[in-house]
Design an enzyme around this catalytic site. Structure first.
Site, mmCIF file in Angstrom:
data_model
loop_
_atom_site.group_PDB
_atom_site.id
_atom_site.type_symbol
_atom_site.label_atom_id
_atom_site.label_comp_id
_atom_site.label_asym_id
_atom_site.label_seq_id
_atom_site.Cartn_x
_atom_site.Cartn_y
_atom_site.Cartn_z
ATOM 1 N N ASP A 166 0.832 -1.216 0.000
ATOM 2 C CA ASP A 166 0.000 0.000 0.000
ATOM 3 C C ASP A 166 0.860 1.258 0.000
ATOM 4 O O ASP A 166 0.907 2.014 0.963
ATOM 5 C CB ASP A 166 -0.946 -0.010 1.203
ATOM 6 C CG ASP A 166 -1.998 1.087 1.106
ATOM 7 O OD1 ASP A 166 -2.154 1.671 0.015
ATOM 8 O OD2 ASP A 166 -2.674 1.355 2.120
ATOM 9 N N GLU A 167 1.527 1.473 -1.126
ATOM 10 C CA GLU A 167 2.287 2.702 -1.338
ATOM 11 C C GLU A 167 1.790 3.372 -2.612
ATOM 12 O O GLU A 167 1.248 2.726 -3.507
ATOM 13 C CB GLU A 167 3.780 2.393 -1.496
ATOM 14 C CG GLU A 167 4.431 1.747 -0.301
ATOM 15 C CD GLU A 167 5.903 1.501 -0.552
ATOM 16 O OE1 GLU A 167 6.728 2.372 -0.198
ATOM 17 O OE2 GLU A 167 6.234 0.430 -1.124
#
Length: 306
Positions: A166-167
């Site tokens: 989750d970047e």
């Protein structure tokens, strides 16, 4: 498989069977070669290699063995597919750049050779600055729809699982929502239901990694692995998994000093953790960098075979 009226009939039948067996043996010998046997199993932590397929081949993960012939790497991660956002339908969708698509389309030569060696191949999914992420699905239906895209991709290309990173989502872009508490829980719950026997791993970063529980449901146990995302450091992922499924160590091959690589591997063993994460395995002979951790994890240098 392959009763007895007269002994002469039975004798003739046995003779015919013997001829058939010999013929089959000849065909098997001269026909297509059987798939290679998996490498010997090794004792020690699970080693993971992220491969940046924009620049490097997935096959690099299969070029390293220990002295006994066992694989250095147990899990190879295709880095990376993206979660994108369709501004017309207002929905997230799974996207592949040309290099990821090439790997998937050529699974027979890019993925199967690793799997035949016993290496699991997992697809990493990453944000793409479009506002869509794992943590901002507006409802359970939207999360489940994306989970189906993921599991369908695993099935279509014969992959071994999905890795969440989750970047770079840039939550809020394109009018998307900010992270909420239910989104990732719904997504992981649906994905695990879709593929109960595949790998789901967590690159322990971003809003999603901090939102593993909602309305009495904790999805920590739905993950097979979780790892520290900060290379050259030691950080235990904050998820309720046993030590055998966690990698507090994270190193960049060629980018983290060999002394640090060795120290983190030594600590992995001494503190009883079961996973060791590496990033950016390229096409060079990295046996010195790889041996820095294999000596500590497995008591053997790494052998590189081009």
């Amino acid at each position: 498989m392959f009763t007895l009226v007269r002994s002469r009939v039975r004798t003739a039948a046995l003779a015919l069977s013997a001829v058939a067996a010999l013929a089959f043996g000849a065909t098997a010998t001269t026909g297509a070669a059987a798939a290679p046997a998996p490498a010997p199993a090794k004792q020690g932590p699970t080693s993971v290699a992220y491969v940046e397929v924009n620049n490097n081949s997935m096959l690099n993960a299969g070029k390293y063995t220990l002295a006994d012939g066992s694989n250095v790497f147990d899990v190879a991660v295709v880095f990376a597919a993206n979660i994108n956002y369709d501004t017309d339908t207002k929905a997230a969708y799974l996207s592949f750049n040309e290099n990821v698509q090439r790997v998937l389309d050529n699974a027979a030569t890019e993925i199967r050779p690793l799997q035949e060696k016993g290496i699991k191949v997992v697809l990493s999914v990453l944000g793409n600055h479009e506002g869509a992420g794992f943590a901002n699905f507006p409802d359970q239906q939207a999360a489940s729809a994306f989970a189906k895209q993921l599991s369908d991709t695993v099935a279509e290309y014969g992959l071994d699982g999905i890795d969440f990173d989750d970047e770079y989502a840039d939550y809020g872009n394109n009018g998307t929502g900010q992270p909420n508490d239910s989104s990732f829980v719904h997504l992981v719950t649906a994905l695990r239901a879709n593929m109960p026997d595949k790998i789901i791993s967590l690159y322990n970063i971003g809003p999603a990694a901090a939102r593993l529980s909602y309305d009495g449901v904790d999805v920590s146990s739905a993950f097979d692995y979780a790892w520290n995302p900060y290379y050259g450091t030691w950080q235990v992922p904050g998820i309720g998994l046993p030590k055998s499924h966690l990698s507090p160590a994270a190193v960049e091959i060629g980018g983290t000093s060999q002394s640090t690589v060795a120290d983190l591997a030594r600590r992995t063993v001494s503190e009883g953790y079961g996973v060791y994460l590496t990033y950016n395995l390229d096409g060079s002979d990295r046996s010195a960098d790889v041996s820095a951790f294999t000596r500590e994890l497995y008591g053997s240098d790494a052998v590189y075979t081009p």
